[in-house]
Design a protein around this motif. Structure first.
Motif, mmCIF file in Angstrom:
data_model
loop_
_atom_site.group_PDB
_atom_site.id
_atom_site.type_symbol
_atom_site.label_atom_id
_atom_site.label_comp_id
_atom_site.label_asym_id
_atom_site.label_seq_id
_atom_site.Cartn_x
_atom_site.Cartn_y
_atom_site.Cartn_z
ATOM 1 N N SER A 1 0.822 -1.202 0.000
ATOM 2 C CA SER A 1 0.000 0.000 0.000
ATOM 3 C C SER A 1 0.858 1.254 0.000
ATOM 4 C CB SER A 1 -0.925 0.011 1.226
ATOM 5 O OG SER A 1 -0.154 0.063 2.425
ATOM 6 N N ARG A 2 2.153 1.101 0.331
ATOM 7 C CA ARG A 2 3.060 2.247 0.330
ATOM 8 C C ARG A 2 4.161 2.129 -0.718
ATOM 9 N NH1 ARG A 2 4.275 2.406 6.623
ATOM 10 N NH2 ARG A 2 3.315 0.348 6.525
ATOM 11 N N ALA A 3 4.795 0.975 -0.787
ATOM 12 C CA ALA A 3 5.880 0.791 -1.766
ATOM 13 C C ALA A 3 6.289 -0.668 -1.793
ATOM 14 C CB ALA A 3 7.085 1.666 -1.421
ATOM 15 N N ARG B 1 2.463 3.797 -9.011
ATOM 16 C CA ARG B 1 1.254 3.114 -8.563
ATOM 17 C C ARG B 1 0.174 3.223 -9.636
ATOM 18 N NH1 ARG B 1 -0.252 1.900 -3.577
ATOM 19 N NH2 ARG B 1 1.780 0.902 -3.736
ATOM 20 N N CYS C 1 5.076 5.992 -6.006
ATOM 21 C CA CYS C 1 5.183 5.254 -4.748
ATOM 22 C C CYS C 1 5.864 6.118 -3.686
ATOM 23 C CB CYS C 1 5.983 3.970 -4.958
ATOM 24 S SG CYS C 1 5.348 2.904 -6.267
ATOM 25 N N ALA C 2 5.794 5.652 -2.449
ATOM 26 C CA ALA C 2 6.444 6.388 -1.357
ATOM 27 C C ALA C 2 7.963 6.300 -1.438
ATOM 28 C CB ALA C 2 5.959 5.855 -0.010
ATOM 29 N N HIS C 3 8.465 5.307 -2.196
ATOM 30 C CA HIS C 3 9.914 5.135 -2.324
ATOM 31 C C HIS C 3 10.263 4.767 -3.766
ATOM 32 C CE1 HIS C 3 10.817 5.254 2.016
ATOM 33 N NE2 HIS C 3 9.675 4.606 2.163
ATOM 34 N N TYR D 1 13.564 3.822 3.878
ATOM 35 C CA TYR D 1 12.752 2.624 3.684
ATOM 36 C C TYR D 1 13.018 1.602 4.795
ATOM 37 C CZ TYR D 1 11.038 -1.676 1.422
ATOM 38 O OH TYR D 1 10.387 -2.844 1.152
ATOM 39 N N ASP E 1 11.360 1.956 8.247
ATOM 40 C CA ASP E 1 9.939 1.653 8.377
ATOM 41 C C ASP E 1 9.780 0.198 8.810
ATOM 42 O OD1 ASP E 1 7.220 0.752 7.664
ATOM 43 O OD2 ASP E 1 7.020 2.760 6.785
ATOM 44 N N LEU F 1 7.687 -1.928 6.080
ATOM 45 C CA LEU F 1 8.287 -2.078 4.756
ATOM 46 C C LEU F 1 9.550 -2.927 4.788
ATOM 47 C CD1 LEU F 1 7.872 1.526 3.288
ATOM 48 C CD2 LEU F 1 6.510 -0.501 2.779
#
Length: 278
Positions: free
Chosen positions: A148-150, A220, A237-239, A254, A257, A260
Motif C-alpha cells: 500500500s506504500r511501496a 502506482r 510510490c512512497a519510495h 525505507y 519503516d 516495509l
C-alpha cells in the motif's frame, strides 16, 4: 719641509677585521636571499602545478556534470490494446481488451549512455487474474499492507532464475520504451489488487573515471470504474523514485519503516510473466 710619503692602502682591507666581517655578513645575506628565492620559485612552481591540476579536475567535474547522460523515467505510457481472438465455424473473431503500461526512459543529458541495463518489474498485492498479451516484466507478489506504500527495493528483488538483461543505448535528449506490461481490463477495475510498475536502470557515462549511475522508479496504478473510457491514473510510490546518491538516502528511510523493511515479494508462475525485458 720634510717629504711625507703616502701609504698604499690597496690591501689595507686585508688587515681590517671589521671590513672582513662586513664582507662575511653580506655574503651570508646573499646566500640566504638566493636560497629563499630558490625555495619561493619551487613553492610557486608547485602551487602552479597544483592549481593547474585542480583547475583541470574542476573542469572535468563541470564537464561531466553538465554533459553526461542523465536517465530518468519520464512517464508510464498507458495505451489501450485490443487483441483479436480467433473463433471457429466462421464466426467473427472476439476481441480481448488490454491495458499496456510502458515505462518511458529519457536521457536529458548531452551525451549517450554506455552499458545501460534496465530491470523492469511489476508487483501485485495479491494474485491477480491471468495476465496475458505479452507481459515483458518479471511479475511479483507481496503483502497488501506493505504494497500500500511501496514494494521492495528493486535492486533487491529476488529473481530465480536470474533475469536475462541486455544492454540498451539512449542518445542525448532521447527516449526509449522498455519493459511494458499488458494486463486485461479487470486488473485495473475498482476492487482489483493494488499493484506497481517499478524497477531500476544502471549505466555509465562516456567520461573516464566516473562512477556507475543508477536510476530507480516506482509508479502506482490506480483502478478505474468498470464503465467509461477513462484511462487508469498513475501515481508515484512512497519510495524508489531517485537517482545515484539520492537512492542511498531513500533506502535508509525505507529500512527505518518497520512494516516495509520486513516485506517480501515472491515470483509469480511462469505463465504470469517473462523474465526477459523486451
Amino acid at each position: 719641509m720634510p717629504e711625507v710619503k703616502s701609504q698604499n692602502c690597496g690591501h689595507c682591507s686585508d688587515h681590517n677585521p671589521t671590513y672582513k666581517k662586513v664582507l662575511e655578513i653580506v655574503g651570508f645575506v646573499i646566500s640566504v636571499l638566493t636560497l629563499a628565492a630558490a625555495c619561493f620559485a619551487a613553492y610557486f612552481a608547485g602551487m602552479l602545478v597544483t592549481t593547474t591540476q585542480q583547475m583541470s579536475e574542476d573542469a572535468h567535474v563541470t564537464t561531466t556534470q553538465t554533459q553526461r547522460a542523465f536517465i530518468t523515467v519520464k512517464e508510464i505510457k498507458v495505451t489501450r490494446l485490443e487483441l483479436p481472438v480467433p473463433t471457429q465455424f466462421g464466426k467473427p473473431d472476439s476481441v480481448v481488451k488490454f491495458w499496456s503500461f510502458a515505462p518511458i526512459f529519457e536521457n536529458s543529458g548531452n551525451t549517450i549512455t554506455n552499458n545501460l541495463r534496465i530491470h523492469p518489474y511489476a508487483a501485485f498485492s495479491n494474485f491477480p487474474l491471468p495476465i496475458g498479451g505479452g507481459p515483458a516484466q518479471q511479475i511479483l507478489f507481496g503483502q497488501p499492507s506493505a504494497l500500500s506504500r511501496a514494494p521492495v527495493d528493486p535492486e533487491e528483488v529476488p529473481i530465480f532464475p536470474p533475469a536475462k538483461v541486455q544492454n540498451y543505448i539512449i542518445g542525448p535528449h532521447s527516449t526509449l520504451s522498455v519493459g511494458a506490461i499488458d494486463v486485461p481490463s479487470d486488473v485495473v477495475k475498482l476492487g482489483a489488487p493494488i499493484w506497481d510498475v517499478f524497477g531500476f536502470a544502471t549505466y555509465d557515462d562516456v567520461f573516464p573515471k566516473t562512477p556507475q549511475h543508477i536510476t530507480k522508479y516506482c509508479y502506482r496504478i490506480f483502478p478505474i470504474p468498470e464503465t467509461g473510457d477513462q484511462k487508469p491514473q498513475i501515481g508515484v510510490c512512497a519510495h524508489w523514485n531517485c537517482t545515484d546518491k539520492e537512492c542511498d538516502a531513500d533506502k535508509e528511510t525505507y529500512k527505518a519503516d518497520p512494516v516495509l523493511r520486513t516485506q517480501t515479494l515472491v515470483l509469480g508462475p511462469k505463465e504470469m510473466g517473462s523474465a526477459s525485458p523486451q
